[in-house]
Design a protein around this motif. Structure first.
Motif, PDB file in Angstrom:
ATOM      1  N   VAL A 187       9.885  -8.395  -2.795  1.00 23.60           N
ATOM      2  CA  VAL A 187      10.631  -9.638  -2.974  1.00 23.60           C
ATOM      3  C   VAL A 187      10.825 -10.341  -1.633  1.00 23.60           C
ATOM      4  N   ASN A 188      11.056  -9.563  -0.579  1.00 24.04           N
ATOM      5  CA  ASN A 188      11.312 -10.123   0.744  1.00 24.04           C
ATOM      6  C   ASN A 188      10.118 -10.916   1.276  1.00 24.04           C
ATOM      7  N   VAL A 189       8.911 -10.437   0.995  1.00 22.00           N
ATOM      8  CA  VAL A 189       7.712 -11.138   1.489  1.00 22.00           C
ATOM      9  C   VAL A 189       7.129 -12.074   0.439  1.00 22.00           C
ATOM     10  N   LYS A 190       7.819 -12.202  -0.716  1.00 23.26           N
ATOM     11  CA  LYS A 190       7.406 -13.093  -1.796  1.00 23.26           C
ATOM     12  C   LYS A 190       6.025 -12.738  -2.340  1.00 23.26           C
ATOM     13  N   ALA A 191       5.789 -11.435  -2.499  1.00 22.39           N
ATOM     14  CA  ALA A 191       4.517 -10.970  -3.039  1.00 22.39           C
ATOM     15  C   ALA A 191       4.465 -11.181  -4.541  1.00 22.39           C
ATOM     16  N   SER A 192       3.293 -11.587  -5.043  1.00 21.93           N
ATOM     17  CA  SER A 192       3.104 -11.796  -6.475  1.00 21.93           C
ATOM     18  C   SER A 192       2.406 -10.623  -7.140  1.00 21.93           C
ATOM     19  N   TYR A 193       1.628  -9.856  -6.362  1.00 22.95           N
ATOM     20  CA  TYR A 193       0.869  -8.738  -6.912  1.00 22.95           C
ATOM     21  C   TYR A 193       0.997  -7.532  -5.987  1.00 22.95           C
ATOM     22  N   LEU A 194       0.768  -6.367  -6.563  1.00 23.81           N
ATOM     23  CA  LEU A 194       0.745  -5.111  -5.815  1.00 23.81           C
ATOM     24  C   LEU A 194      -0.488  -4.332  -6.249  1.00 23.81           C
ATOM     25  N   PHE A 195      -1.254  -3.856  -5.270  1.00 23.77           N
ATOM     26  CA  PHE A 195      -2.442  -3.060  -5.560  1.00 23.77           C
ATOM     27  C   PHE A 195      -2.197  -1.633  -5.089  1.00 23.77           C
ATOM     28  N   PHE A 196      -2.474  -0.678  -5.989  1.00 21.68           N
ATOM     29  CA  PHE A 196      -2.248   0.727  -5.651  1.00 21.68           C
ATOM     30  C   PHE A 196      -3.462   1.541  -6.072  1.00 21.68           C
ATOM     31  N   SER A 197      -4.030   2.257  -5.089  1.00 16.86           N
ATOM     32  CA  SER A 197      -5.216   3.082  -5.341  1.00 16.86           C
ATOM     33  C   SER A 197      -5.067   4.389  -4.581  1.00 16.86           C
ATOM     34  N   SER A 198      -6.134   5.139  -4.504  1.00 15.00           N
ATOM     35  CA  SER A 198      -6.061   6.438  -3.842  1.00 15.00           C
ATOM     36  C   SER A 198      -5.740   6.313  -2.365  1.00 15.00           C
ATOM     37  N   ILE A 199      -6.159   5.225  -1.720  1.00 18.90           N
ATOM     38  CA  ILE A 199      -5.864   5.061  -0.293  1.00 18.90           C
ATOM     39  C   ILE A 199      -4.373   4.828  -0.080  1.00 18.90           C
ATOM     40  N   GLU A 200      -3.734   4.068  -0.986  1.00 18.48           N
ATOM     41  CA  GLU A 200      -2.280   3.883  -0.899  1.00 18.48           C
ATOM     42  C   GLU A 200      -1.551   5.193  -1.208  1.00 18.48           C
ATOM     43  N   ALA A 201      -2.062   5.927  -2.191  1.00 19.99           N
ATOM     44  CA  ALA A 201      -1.421   7.197  -2.549  1.00 19.99           C
ATOM     45  C   ALA A 201      -1.540   8.202  -1.410  1.00 19.99           C
ATOM     46  N   GLY A 202      -2.660   8.155  -0.664  1.00 18.01           N
ATOM     47  CA  GLY A 202      -2.817   9.074   0.451  1.00 18.01           C
ATOM     48  C   GLY A 202      -1.856   8.795   1.590  1.00 18.01           C
ATOM     49  N   MET A 203      -1.548   7.513   1.823  1.00 16.57           N
ATOM     50  CA  MET A 203      -0.636   7.139   2.904  1.00 16.57           C
ATOM     51  C   MET A 203       0.808   7.009   2.436  1.00 16.57           C
ATOM     52  N   ARG A 204       1.010   6.810   1.135  1.00 12.17           N
ATOM     53  CA  ARG A 204       2.359   6.696   0.567  1.00 12.17           C
ATOM     54  C   ARG A 204       2.457   7.627  -0.640  1.00 12.17           C
ATOM     55  N   PRO A 205       2.417   8.935  -0.429  1.00 16.47           N
ATOM     56  CA  PRO A 205       2.390   9.878  -1.566  1.00 16.47           C
ATOM     57  C   PRO A 205       3.638   9.809  -2.437  1.00 16.47           C
ATOM     58  N   GLN A 206       4.725   9.268  -1.925  1.00 17.75           N
ATOM     59  CA  GLN A 206       5.949   9.191  -2.715  1.00 17.75           C
ATOM     60  C   GLN A 206       5.814   8.229  -3.904  1.00 17.75           C
ATOM     61  N   PHE A 207       4.756   7.403  -3.887  1.00 19.08           N
ATOM     62  CA  PHE A 207       4.538   6.468  -4.990  1.00 19.08           C
ATOM     63  C   PHE A 207       3.300   6.822  -5.812  1.00 19.08           C
ATOM     64  N   GLU A 208       2.901   8.060  -5.793  1.00 19.24           N
ATOM     65  CA  GLU A 208       1.673   8.476  -6.464  1.00 19.24           C
ATOM     66  C   GLU A 208       1.705   8.160  -7.967  1.00 19.24           C
ATOM     67  N   GLN A 209       2.879   8.109  -8.538  1.00 20.81           N
ATOM     68  CA  GLN A 209       2.992   7.834  -9.965  1.00 20.81           C
ATOM     69  C   GLN A 209       2.394   6.475 -10.336  1.00 20.81           C
ATOM     70  N   LEU A 210       2.293   5.558  -9.366  1.00 18.72           N
ATOM     71  CA  LEU A 210       1.768   4.223  -9.653  1.00 18.72           C
ATOM     72  C   LEU A 210       0.267   4.229  -9.906  1.00 18.72           C
ATOM     73  N   LEU A 211      -0.406   5.340  -9.643  1.00 15.50           N
ATOM     74  CA  LEU A 211      -1.832   5.439  -9.975  1.00 15.50           C
ATOM     75  C   LEU A 211      -2.056   5.395 -11.489  1.00 15.50           C
ATOM     76  N   ASP A 212      -1.031   5.743 -12.244  1.00 13.79           N
ATOM     77  CA  ASP A 212      -1.097   5.685 -13.707  1.00 13.79           C
ATOM     78  C   ASP A 212      -0.264   4.498 -14.177  1.00 13.79           C
TER      79      ASP A 212
END
Length: 528
Positions: free
Chosen positions: A478-503
């Motif tokens: 919300v702070n950066v006014k983002a409209s979309y979020l992309f989450f893949s294995s590279i994001e999960a590798g660097m941010r494992p706390q959000f791994e659930q977003l892969l599903d």
């Protein structure tokens, strides 16, 4: 009696034996090698390298493409770590095709061909056409050289400019002002592509002033250095004064942060942690060096051994590296010419600049001609070539063919796995989205760890924040006014706390899945 004396005291045979003399007699052999290599690799790169990788091409999508687009509308952005050289050249290609990734592949391939031409012509003049032929082929089939021939990035363009500088500086045995001017121009273009090109201001005074390859009087040597340095500054002056006006420094850059990472962070904290938090503690090169001068000296000293060992093993491969070590012994034992010493010192000056930052094989591409000609020297050793095998083929020629064969196999095996290693799920998701969403506003922000999805969607990337919970992630979006979020294995590798977003079935209420792939998993979310 004179004939008898001549028979009793024959001249010693030369220490260097020819390897492929019949192939190196043609004056255009350097151009032929460069052209054939460029055409072959252009076909390979455009066919198989269809998606940029998550390595060096991250910078291509993150920095170079946006800068090229800005240049096309007359806006020059001062980037913290590199000059405008690469984005300017990329923008010229963008004027024609607007497919920046394809343009990047073409630019790298053409630069590689030019680098091979400069390599051959330099080595031919300093050593021999025979050694230049073998060494240039070794460069061409080096696994790292091949990789960055088809990779979109600054590496090969910078390499071509550096080797162009070396070629023009040492082109003739006598000083010619046209060569000095051309060397200064190539050096300036190298600097404007990557700021570590500043090493030329150390290399040229040392080589011209002390080694004196042109055999000039002291006053003429000083004049040559002054003219080179002046021409260099004239070429970089427009950018330097622009940086002075906008950022308060003629030589503005923040590469001291890379040095700080090498000294204080490598092996201790994560990459994202350093660049998000720790890097903000450093504000100048002096602060980095003198905050712990002992650590700085020890780090650079340690890097001398580590970088050289890595060059001989990781960059060259153990067999070519072994031949290079033997070649050094042969050169030391038999002596080197003044111009050869000049070439070695120019390359050594570049090697010294690289000691300040973390090691990467691609950083040493401009050192390959030196390493490979030394390895080729071992093949031409007279004692090796005195051995004949397989119907009279000399041992040195067989050794050269062995080096080339092993290098070809290594390059093929390595690049077969690397050339298509990019995230193919990214264009799949982007194609589906663009087909069903209609026109996209380029100012639309997508939150992601890597910039590839933003490039293919035609959006603007904002870095995935370094946060711990979904609520903090929501607040950051919300702070950066983002409209979309992309989450893949590279994001999960660097941010494992959000791994659930892969599903996409596990998405919180503030995220709506728009498009996704299963193998490998990747999801494009709409931020509600």
């Amino acid at each position: 009696m004179a004939q008898k004396a001549k028979h009793q005291n024959p001249a010693p045979p030369p220490a260097v034996a020819p390897l492929f003399p019949s192939l190196t007699r043609h004056s255009a052999i350097g151009s032929i090698i460069a052209a054939l290599y460029g055409l072959l690799m252009l076909a390979v790169g455009l066919k198989y390298h269809v998606v940029g990788d998550y390595g060096v091409e991250t910078d291509f999508f993150w920095s170079y493409v946006p800068q090229a687009r800005d240049i096309l509308v007359g806006k020059f952005i001062i980037e913290d770590f590199r000059g405008p050289g690469y984005p300017v050249v990329l923008a010229f290609g963008g004027m024609l095709s607007r497919n920046f990734f394809m343009d990047g592949i073409i630019l790298s391939t053409c630069s590689a061909a030019l680098a091979l031409f400069f390599s051959f012509e330099t080595l031919k003049r300093l050593f021999s056409p025979d050694l230049a032929f073998v060494a240039t082929l070794l460069v061409a089939v080096n696994a790292t050289f091949v990789q960055y021939t088809y990779s979109a990035g600054t590496d090969m363009l910078f390499c071509a400019f550096v080797l162009g500088f070396v070629f023009f500086l040492l082109r003739d045995e006598t000083r010619r002002w046209g060569n000095i001017a051309a060397a200064a121009l190539c050096a300036a273009l190298a600097y404007l592509t990557r700021y570590n090109g500043i090493y030329v201001l150390l290399a040229v005074p040392v080589v011209v002033g002390f080694v004196n390859p042109f055999k000039l009087e002291r006053k003429e040597r000083a004049k040559t250095v002054i003219v080179f340095v002046a021409a260099f500054f004239v070429c970089i002056a427009p950018w330097g004064f622009y940086c002075l006006k906008e950022r308060g420094s003629f030589f503005y850059n923040r590469n001291y942060l890379n040095i700080a990472y090498e000294m204080f962070a490598k092996g201790r904290i994560g990459w994202d942690q350093y660049w998000s938090v720790e890097s903000t503690k450093f504000h100048s090169l002096g602060q980095v060096i003198f905050s712990d001068a002992g650590l700085f000296i020890s780090t650079v000293s340690k890097n001398v051994v580590e970088h050289l060992f890595n060059d001989l093993t990781l960059l060259l491969g153990w067999l070519v590296g072994l031949f290079a070590v033997i070649g050094v012994v042969l050169f030391v034992r038999e002596g080197v010419t003044r111009r050869q010493v000049s070439f070695i010192l120019v390359e050594a000056s570049f090697f010294a600049v690289l000691l300040l930052v973390f090691y990467g094989e691609r950083f040493s591409l401009a050192l390959l001609p030196l390493y490979c000609v030394v390895a080729a020297r071992t093949c031409s050793w007279r004692k090796l070539s005195s051995v004949t095998l397989f119907g009279g083929v000399r041992g040195g020629t067989l050794a050269a063919l062995l080096l080339l064969g092993v290098s070809v196999v290594n390059a093929y095996q390595y690049n077969r796995a690397t050339i298509d290693s990019g995230p193919r799920e990214v264009p799949v998701i982007a194609d589906w989205f663009l087909k069903h969403s209609g026109p996209v506003n380029p100012e639309t922000i997508v939150l992601t760890r890597k910039p590839h999805i933003a490039y293919y969607l035609g959006m603007t990337m904002t870095m995935f924040p370094l946060v711990s919970t979904l609520d903090e992630l929501h607040a950051g979006a919300v702070n950066v006014k983002a409209s979309y979020l992309f989450f893949s294995s590279i994001e999960a590798g660097m941010r494992p706390q959000f791994e659930q977003l892969l599903d996409p079935r596990n998405a919180p209420a503030w995220l709506t899945p728009v498009a996704y792939t299963v193998a490998p998993p990747a999801v494009l979310y709409k931020i509600n």
